[in-house]
Design a protein around this motif. Sequence first.
Motif, PDB file in Angstrom:
ATOM      1  N   ALA A 122       0.823  -1.213   0.000  1.00 14.45           N
ATOM      2  CA  ALA A 122       0.000   0.000   0.000  1.00 14.45           C
ATOM      3  C   ALA A 122       0.857   1.263   0.000  1.00 14.45           C
ATOM      4  O   ALA A 122       0.510   2.256  -0.652  1.00 14.45           O
ATOM      5  N   ALA A 123       1.970   1.244   0.709  1.00 13.40           N
ATOM      6  CA  ALA A 123       2.823   2.429   0.767  1.00 13.40           C
ATOM      7  C   ALA A 123       3.350   2.798  -0.614  1.00 13.40           C
ATOM      8  O   ALA A 123       3.452   3.979  -0.962  1.00 13.40           O
ATOM      9  N   HIS A 124       3.672   1.807  -1.437  1.00 10.51           N
ATOM     10  CA  HIS A 124       4.149   2.074  -2.791  1.00 10.51           C
ATOM     11  C   HIS A 124       3.029   2.620  -3.676  1.00 10.51           C
ATOM     12  O   HIS A 124       3.264   3.467  -4.549  1.00 10.51           O
ATOM     13  N   GLY A 169       5.113  17.848  -0.599  1.00  7.76           N
ATOM     14  CA  GLY A 169       5.516  17.464   0.758  1.00  7.76           C
ATOM     15  C   GLY A 169       5.363  15.973   0.987  1.00  7.76           C
ATOM     16  O   GLY A 169       6.275  15.305   1.506  1.00  7.76           O
ATOM     17  N   ALA A 170       4.176  15.437   0.617  1.00  2.00           N
ATOM     18  CA  ALA A 170       3.938  14.007   0.810  1.00  2.00           C
ATOM     19  C   ALA A 170       4.871  13.179  -0.073  1.00  2.00           C
ATOM     20  O   ALA A 170       5.423  12.156   0.368  1.00  2.00           O
ATOM     21  N   LEU A 171       5.068  13.615  -1.330  1.00  2.00           N
ATOM     22  CA  LEU A 171       5.930  12.868  -2.250  1.00  2.00           C
ATOM     23  C   LEU A 171       7.367  12.832  -1.740  1.00  2.00           C
ATOM     24  O   LEU A 171       8.053  11.808  -1.857  1.00  2.00           O
ATOM     25  N   ALA A 172       7.831  13.929  -1.176  1.00  2.00           N
ATOM     26  CA  ALA A 172       9.195  13.960  -0.635  1.00  2.00           C
ATOM     27  C   ALA A 172       9.373  12.909   0.453  1.00  2.00           C
ATOM     28  O   ALA A 172      10.404  12.221   0.514  1.00  2.00           O
ATOM     29  N   MET A 173       8.359  12.765   1.302  1.00  2.00           N
ATOM     30  CA  MET A 173       8.449  11.780   2.372  1.00  2.00           C
ATOM     31  C   MET A 173       8.397  10.358   1.807  1.00  2.00           C
ATOM     32  O   MET A 173       9.177   9.484   2.220  1.00  2.00           O
ATOM     33  N   PHE A 174       7.486  10.116   0.840  1.00  2.00           N
ATOM     34  CA  PHE A 174       7.405   8.786   0.239  1.00  2.00           C
ATOM     35  C   PHE A 174       8.688   8.447  -0.516  1.00  2.00           C
ATOM     36  O   PHE A 174       9.152   7.300  -0.487  1.00  2.00           O
ATOM     37  N   ALA A 175       9.251   9.430  -1.225  1.00  2.00           N
ATOM     38  CA  ALA A 175      10.498   9.193  -1.957  1.00  2.00           C
ATOM     39  C   ALA A 175      11.638   8.874  -0.987  1.00  2.00           C
ATOM     40  O   ALA A 175      12.462   7.989  -1.248  1.00  2.00           O
ATOM     41  N   TYR A 176      11.685   9.599   0.116  1.00  2.00           N
ATOM     42  CA  TYR A 176      12.712   9.342   1.134  1.00  2.00           C
ATOM     43  C   TYR A 176      12.598   7.929   1.676  1.00  2.00           C
ATOM     44  O   TYR A 176      13.611   7.261   1.957  1.00  2.00           O
ATOM     45  N   VAL A 188       8.082   4.747  -4.077  1.00  2.00           N
ATOM     46  CA  VAL A 188       7.510   5.292  -5.313  1.00  2.00           C
ATOM     47  C   VAL A 188       7.946   4.423  -6.491  1.00  2.00           C
ATOM     48  O   VAL A 188       9.137   4.143  -6.648  1.00  2.00           O
ATOM     49  N   LEU A 189       6.977   3.986  -7.315  1.00  2.00           N
ATOM     50  CA  LEU A 189       7.287   3.241  -8.543  1.00  2.00           C
ATOM     51  C   LEU A 189       7.468   4.262  -9.664  1.00  2.00           C
ATOM     52  O   LEU A 189       6.538   4.602 -10.383  1.00  2.00           O
ATOM     53  N   TRP A 190       8.688   4.742  -9.835  1.00  2.00           N
ATOM     54  CA  TRP A 190       8.943   5.925 -10.653  1.00  2.00           C
ATOM     55  C   TRP A 190       8.625   5.709 -12.133  1.00  2.00           C
ATOM     56  O   TRP A 190       8.075   6.596 -12.791  1.00  2.00           O
ATOM     57  N   ARG A 191       8.951   4.556 -12.700  1.00  2.00           N
ATOM     58  CA  ARG A 191       8.719   4.339 -14.142  1.00  2.00           C
ATOM     59  C   ARG A 191       7.229   4.305 -14.462  1.00  2.00           C
ATOM     60  O   ARG A 191       6.774   4.908 -15.441  1.00  2.00           O
ATOM     61  N   LEU A 192       6.461   3.612 -13.643  1.00  2.00           N
ATOM     62  CA  LEU A 192       5.012   3.586 -13.846  1.00  2.00           C
ATOM     63  C   LEU A 192       4.429   4.974 -13.631  1.00  2.00           C
ATOM     64  O   LEU A 192       3.574   5.435 -14.401  1.00  2.00           O
ATOM     65  N   ALA A 193       4.893   5.667 -12.604  1.00  2.00           N
ATOM     66  CA  ALA A 193       4.385   7.004 -12.306  1.00  2.00           C
ATOM     67  C   ALA A 193       4.652   7.973 -13.452  1.00  2.00           C
ATOM     68  O   ALA A 193       3.798   8.806 -13.793  1.00  2.00           O
TER      69      ALA A 193
END
Length: 263
Positions: free
Chosen positions: A46-48, A199-206, A210-215
């Motif tokens: 779920a976190a991803h 803000g939220a993305l920075a925390m998730f990226a840290y 984050v599935l960057w290619r799909l995103a």
Amino acid sequence: MPDITLTTLVLLCLAAAAAGWIDAVVGGGGLLLLPALLLGLPNVPAAHVLGTNKAVAIVGTSGAAITYVRRAPVQVGLAVRVGLMALTGSMAGAFFAAGISSEVLRPVIMVALLGVAAFVLLRPSFGTAAAGDTDARPVTRARIVTAIVLVGGGIGFYDGLFGPGTGTFLVLALTAVLHLDLVTASATAKIVNVCTNAGALAMFAYQGTVLWRLAALMALFNLAGAMAGARMALSRGSGFVRAVLLTVVFSLVAKLGYDQWTA
């Protein structure tokens, strides 16, 4: 990129485009995008899913914000101040997200949304005044502080913590607190929403969730939908935004109610 079928990938991209359109007009695109990701990626933690959702949403929201700023009477300075507070709030919300049960939040949010829907229905003139109307009530310093602290910090925290309906809450709160028409409120909300997503993305990226290619692929479709939605809201005015707002609010209540019932 997770191992998913071409059909699933196409459906996710279409959902991203539709979510971008909804989010640009009145907020609430997460109502479509997040469930689509959860259904399309059933074996992904779920976190991803939450992190990927934010990575997609921030691109479309940024595109809509740029479109609005170019064509709508937005007080960019005020929007940025609210947005910076929202960024801080969303980072705090994302930090605490793992320890909060969504089952606790759903009933509270449902009641709040039903109250919002009743208010909008009983006040047909809510958010329909033209921007710059000389009869509009003045925006005091106290209201500006309220917008920065409560709207920015409070809704920003909610966005990082839970998320669905953040754009809708922003539009309604900015309209009520700052006496904006719905189109201007939608424009202002987009700038603030960019900050909450960042803000939220920075925390998730840290946290590496984050599935960057799909995103990146979904973000292109989200951006196209968002820019189309912003142009339509600007051309059709507050009455159109009000109709979409009520549709999104009732849809969000139905979705949260279904989740609560099946939990």
